[in-house]
Motif scaffolding. Structure first.
Motif, short mmCIF file in Angstrom:
data_model
loop_
_atom_site.label_atom_id
_atom_site.label_comp_id
_atom_site.label_asym_id
_atom_site.label_seq_id
_atom_site.Cartn_x
_atom_site.Cartn_y
_atom_site.Cartn_z
N ALA A 75 1.04 -1.48 -0.02
CA ALA A 75 0.46 0.17 0.00
C ALA A 75 0.87 1.29 0.27
CB ALA A 75 -0.85 -0.32 1.17
N VAL A 76 1.14 1.75 -1.02
CA VAL A 76 1.71 2.82 -0.76
C VAL A 76 1.31 4.14 -0.70
CG1 VAL A 76 3.88 3.68 -2.56
CG2 VAL A 76 3.41 1.46 -2.44
N VAL A 77 1.76 5.39 -0.20
CA VAL A 77 0.95 6.79 -0.12
C VAL A 77 1.69 7.82 -0.80
CG1 VAL A 77 0.63 8.85 1.03
CG2 VAL A 77 -0.51 6.03 1.64
N ALA A 78 1.76 7.82 -2.33
CA ALA A 78 2.70 9.29 -2.41
C ALA A 78 2.23 10.01 -3.80
CB ALA A 78 3.90 7.70 -3.56
N GLY A 79 2.90 10.98 -3.82
CA GLY A 79 2.25 12.36 -4.59
C GLY A 79 0.97 12.76 -4.52
N GLY A 80 -0.08 12.29 -3.09
CA GLY A 80 -0.83 12.75 -2.63
C GLY A 80 -2.22 11.66 -2.51
N ALA A 81 -2.04 10.94 -4.18
CA ALA A 81 -2.69 10.26 -3.06
C ALA A 81 -2.88 9.34 -2.02
CB ALA A 81 -2.28 9.06 -4.71
N GLU A 82 -4.60 9.28 -2.06
CA GLU A 82 -5.10 8.80 -1.02
C GLU A 82 -5.50 7.23 -1.21
OE1 GLU A 82 -8.70 10.47 0.50
OE2 GLU A 82 -7.49 12.32 0.93
N VAL A 83 -5.32 6.13 -0.69
CA VAL A 83 -5.12 4.84 -0.32
C VAL A 83 -6.12 4.42 0.41
CG1 VAL A 83 -3.58 2.09 0.13
CG2 VAL A 83 -2.32 5.02 -0.66
N LEU A 130 -4.97 6.17 4.37
CA LEU A 130 -3.47 5.78 5.05
C LEU A 130 -2.68 6.74 5.15
CD1 LEU A 130 -2.71 2.40 3.79
CD2 LEU A 130 -3.55 2.21 5.62
N ALA A 131 -1.49 6.89 6.74
CA ALA A 131 -1.08 7.51 7.02
C ALA A 131 -0.10 8.07 5.92
CB ALA A 131 -0.90 8.25 8.11
N ASN A 132 0.36 6.29 6.24
CA ASN A 132 1.67 6.29 5.81
C ASN A 132 2.49 4.62 4.59
OD1 ASN A 132 3.44 7.16 7.78
ND2 ASN A 132 1.95 5.87 9.58
N SER A 133 3.26 4.34 3.89
CA SER A 133 2.50 3.57 2.98
C SER A 133 2.79 1.92 3.69
CB SER A 133 3.67 3.44 1.85
OG SER A 133 3.35 4.93 0.98
N HIS A 134 3.33 0.96 3.51
CA HIS A 134 3.84 -0.48 3.92
C HIS A 134 3.94 -1.64 2.83
CE1 HIS A 134 2.08 1.77 7.67
NE2 HIS A 134 0.65 1.99 6.90
N PRO A 135 4.76 -2.36 3.16
CA PRO A 135 5.02 -3.28 1.58
C PRO A 135 4.05 -3.88 1.91
CG PRO A 135 6.65 -3.20 3.65
CD PRO A 135 5.74 -1.89 4.53
N ALA A 136 4.26 -5.42 0.98
CA ALA A 136 3.37 -6.52 1.08
C ALA A 136 4.12 -7.11 2.60
CB ALA A 136 3.76 -7.64 -0.18
N GLY A 137 3.67 -8.45 3.09
CA GLY A 137 3.78 -9.09 3.76
C GLY A 137 3.60 -8.45 5.76
N VAL A 138 3.60 -7.19 5.73
CA VAL A 138 3.21 -6.74 6.84
C VAL A 138 2.14 -7.75 7.69
CG1 VAL A 138 5.02 -4.49 6.70
CG2 VAL A 138 2.51 -4.69 6.83
N ARG A 139 2.20 -7.75 8.95
CA ARG A 139 1.10 -8.05 9.35
C ARG A 139 0.07 -7.44 10.27
NH1 ARG A 139 0.60 -13.40 10.13
NH2 ARG A 139 2.47 -14.80 9.38
N LEU A 140 -1.32 -7.68 10.49
CA LEU A 140 -3.02 -6.81 10.89
C LEU A 140 -2.97 -7.68 11.88
CD1 LEU A 140 -2.18 -6.36 7.61
CD2 LEU A 140 -3.81 -4.37 8.53
N VAL A 141 -2.56 -6.97 13.27
CA VAL A 141 -3.62 -7.81 14.85
C VAL A 141 -4.43 -6.74 15.29
CG1 VAL A 141 -1.58 -8.80 15.04
CG2 VAL A 141 -2.03 -6.70 16.43
#
Length: 821
Positions: free
Chosen positions: A121-129, A324-335
């Motif tokens: 999930a990439v937050v870049a260039g002002g785009a909202e994820v 989202l406020a930050n970008s996150h790579p694939a594979g990170v966990r969510l609890v």
């Protein structure tokens, strides 16, 4: 005569029971209106423009609050700039105003089995994820709250209640686009007659098989199995041998003998629920994923053609309530994150949306178990128990894996000397010596952000979750009553109050630390602010009073205004309020931009000895416009400041007129003497521009909006109000005293002493005190026997106020030379 006690020491002989009367304050002002923040419907004292800004915020954006509703901050500025020193502000908001809130969560300790991000999930260039793809679709329920475990970029996200969409994850992006409704068909893979007949390099454009039976040009075949398998499209078959030319080069190197599989449609199929673009990340939405799984091949077919793709997994597309406020790579966990504390902005309004909160670890205790403990026990011996209290929560963990807690427990009792700690429940498992024991205190940092910078910050250290703990978070910060929707008066924070959402199950979970988040949901309900909001609501309970009626809670106020509000309904309510409070005087604005005739018509709405009307409005620099732009503001705040300045410099008996207006660039209507000659007779006070005479901008009127000739002038009316209020307060000591001559003599002397002081200040006429006032009291003088029998002590007082020299008239006559004898 003073009595002599010692050299240089004298004591004034005061008759028994004599109580000096002090003059009531006259320059304490009150204003009612909208501000950026601050207490609502509570008269709050500020003593400088800086104090006003700290409590109530700065100027209001007219595009947000609208013309008129933004007037009070400008009026407060005018009040202090012109010499005011004490101002009580009553802030109003709409009925549907809300305070900003933010939930702080504790995280589930179970990380194993938690869903992971299937796509970055990439937050870049002002785009909202606002969409995430999770690799484990069954692990998350709608409306869940999740913590993304991504180091310093960790953040808590809330899922919306939108329907979750099942999703196929493809091994690679599609070469062509497909449309919603296009078919998705599961493929069966059957081993071909031939295998690879020779080694194949990565990027090869041809392959050789031991047999090409059953394979035709245009077919898609699968090379290999498992994670290294790939799909290739047959471009052409070599007539001279089992050699195949590929439509595109192969991606992987392969060894001789690897299996080749032929693909055919299976009975399982679905359809796309949304358009899919070419390329992309390899995500493919489908209406139904029943029967599909990781490792299978699907055929997507539509009007533009068809294409085969390998499925690397089944996922769930979820929609976030906020981007989202930050970008996150694939594979990170969510609890799972469970709310335990709800932060409320202390007061309602948009201002609360600029608050930012952060939790930080602040462990008081970090020690080890000194001895083993059995599974059924509830006590443990620590290396040191100093810093633990009943209500402390501790985690026990293997020192080699400190991030993975074995268990969390609440402390019930502590023996500091021996280090023995008893928990509120048993361990449930045997504990070894040497386990790492850490207490779970935390630090809360709350910041107010303006233009990207923290302009105000509060830090509360070593807080705890349990109510029994001496540093319980609600005790130190301040609590929020969810039943009444009100903040506690006590509490260390000026910015927030906290509602406890935790229970016995969640109170011991580790809090989400190191994540800074903004509060949200604050609203002033500007559209809901009407005339009725300003007028407010009367009530016997002071806490239930609203609007103008709330100013009844502060008796020290002597001059009041509702800046910018020129509704006759609101202004008459303010005048009625002054009549009810007896010793209060109102300053009224005329409508901004009103013509001379419009101002005259507005003035005719009032006939009271407790108000004055002012015209025209003032110009100042526009803080929200371009350089050089000007803004028209109501004059009442500046007038209240001039009242206060005159009271302090000269006294209430001095007419607050012919005074310089500070903080104004001009008046929106320029009046001359002819215009003032029209407005003076109807007691409409004017501002005049005397810059051509080098006298600046001046307030040039001091008349009361009344037809009563005895109270024509503002200073005379306010002087008498001050005297009445002073005597009212200064004679309260006489209540229930014996109503006889000793009391009458004492009262007369007290009143005479007070009025003598007033006369000496220049407020009363006369060369002698006897010419300035009189005080009568006594039997058959001011009281009858019936008055005395019914507990009435009557004092008759007369004063001769000094009137202002409103007009300066110079008479000139010609003097002739006398005849000479």
């Amino acid at each position: 005569m003073p009595a002599y006690l010692a050299p240089g020491v004298y004591v004034e002989e005061i008759p028994s029971g004599l109580k000096p009367i002090e003059a009531a304050g006259t320059s304490t002002a009150g204003m009612i209106g909208m501000t950026a923040r601050g207490p609502v419907n509570t008269p709050t004292l500020v003593t400088s423009l800086g104090a006003f800004s700290r409590v109530f915020g700065g100027l209001l954006d007219p595009l947000v609050f609208g013309e008129g509703r933004d007037a009070l901050p400008y009026a407060a500025e005018g009040f202090f700039v012109n010499g005011g020193a004490r101002l009580f502000v009553v802030r109003i908001v709409g009925e549907d105003a809300r305070e900003a809130v933010l939930d702080l969560e504790a995280r589930d300790t179970a990380v194993a089995g938690a869903p992971v991000l299937a796509e970055a999930a990439v937050v870049a260039g002002g785009a909202e994820v606002t969409r995430l793809v999770l690799a484990d679709p069954g692990a998350v329920a709608p409306e869940a709250r999740l913590l993304i475990l991504d180091g310093e970029a960790s953040e808590v996200v809330s899922l919306s209640d939108a329907e979750f969409v099942p999703q196929l994850l493809l091994a690679s992006g599609l070469r062509q686009p497909f449309a919603s409704g296009d078919s998705v068909t599961l493929q069966t893979a059957t081993a071909a007659d031939g295998t690879l007949d020779e080694d194949m390099a990565a990027g090869a454009g041809e392959i050789t098989l031991t047999s090409t039976d059953g394979i035709e040009a245009g077919d898609t075949i699968r090379l290999g199995e498992g994670a290294t398998a790939e799909l290739v499209e047959v471009g052409a078959l070599d007539e001279d041998g089992p050699r195949i030319t590929l439509a595109r080069p192969a991606a992987r190197a392969r060894a001789r003998g690897e299996a080749v599989f032929v693909l055919e449609d299976a009975a399982t199929h679905s359809a796309l629920s949304a358009d899919v673009a070419a390329g992309g990340s390899g995500a493919l939405l489908a209406m139904d994923v029943t029967g599909f799984s990781a490792g299978v091949v699907v055929r997507i077919a539509g009007g533009e053609g068809e294409e085969h793709a390998m499925v690397r997994g089944i996922a769930q597309a979820v929609t976030l309530a906020e981007p989202l406020a930050n970008s996150h790579p694939a594979g990170v966990r969510l609890v799972a994150a469970r709310p335990v504390l709800r932060l409320h902005a202390r007061y309602p309004g948009l201002w609360g949306n600029e608050l930012r909160a952060t939790l930080l670890p602040a462990n008081i205790v970090s020690t080890v178990t000194r001895a083993p403990a059995g599974a059924g026990e509830a006590a443990v011996t620590l290396g040191s128990a100093f810093g633990l209290f009943p209500g402390s929560f501790v985690t026990l963990a293997d020192p080699d894996q400190p991030e993975t807690a074995l268990l969390s427990r609440e402390v019930g009792a502590v023996d500091t000397a021996s280090g023995r700690v008893t928990f509120t429940e048993s361990h449930g498992q045997a504990l070894a010596a040497g386990l790492l024991v850490t207490s779970q205190e935390f630090t809360l940092v709350v910041e107010r952000i303006e233009k990207g910078k923290a302009v105000e910050s509060e830090t509360f250290e070593r807080l705890a979750m349990a109510p029994t703990h001496p540093r319980h978070v609600l005790k130190l910060v301040g609590s929020w009553d969810a039943l009444t929707g009100t903040p506690s008066v006590s509490g260390g924070s000026n910015l927030i109050r906290i509602e406890d959402l935790s229970d016995a199950e969640t109170r011991g979970l580790p809090l989400v630390m190191g994540v800074s988040r903004r509060m949200a949901g604050g609203n002033d309900d500007v559209a809901g602010v009407t005339e009725a909001t300003y007028v407010g609501q009367a009530a016997e309970d002071p806490a239930r009073r609203r609007g103008i009626f709330a100013m009844e809670n502060e008796p020290a106020v002597s001059i009041v205004a509702v800046p910018g509000q020129t509704s006759v309904t609101v202004q008459k309510a303010l005048v009625d309020h002054c009549e009810h409070m007896r010793y209060r005087f109102a300053v009224l604005d005329t409508p901004i931009g009103a013509s001379l005739q419009g101002a005259r018509e507005h003035r005719q709405n009032f006939d009271s000895t407790r108000c004055a009307v002012y015209y025209p409005s003032l110009e100042r620099a526009d803080s929200f416009g371009a350089p050089g732009d000007r803004r028209i503001v109501a004059p009442s705040g500046h007038v209240l400041g001039i009242y206060a300045r005159t009271d302090t410099a000269r006294g209430v008996h001095k007419a607050p007129a012919n005074e310089v207006v500070r903080g104004a660039l001009a008046f929106d209507v320029k009046l001359d003497k002819g215009a003032q000659d029209i407005l003076n007779p109807i007691n409409l006070n004017c501002f005049r521009d005397f810059r051509s005479e080098n006298r600046g901008l001046r307030l040039y009127g001091a008349r009361v909006a009344t037809s009563d000739p005895e109270f024509k002038y503002v200073n005379v009316r306010r002087l008498l109000l001050m005297i009445e209020q002073s005597l009212d307060a200064g004679l309260q000591w006489a209540v229930f005293e014996p109503n006889d001559k000793p009391l009458w003599d004492t009262v007369k002397q007290s009143v005479t002493g007070f009025l003598t002081t007033v006369w000496r200040s220049g407020a009363l006429e006369g060369q002698k005190a006897e010419e300035a006032f009189f005080v009568n009291i006594g039997y058959n003088v001011t009281m009858t026997q019936d008055d005395i029998d019914n507990g009435r002590m009557i004092v008759e007082i007369g004063v001769a106020p000094v009137k202002p020299a409103e007009f300066v008239i110079v008479k000139i006559s010609q003097k002739t030379r006398e005849a000479q004898g």
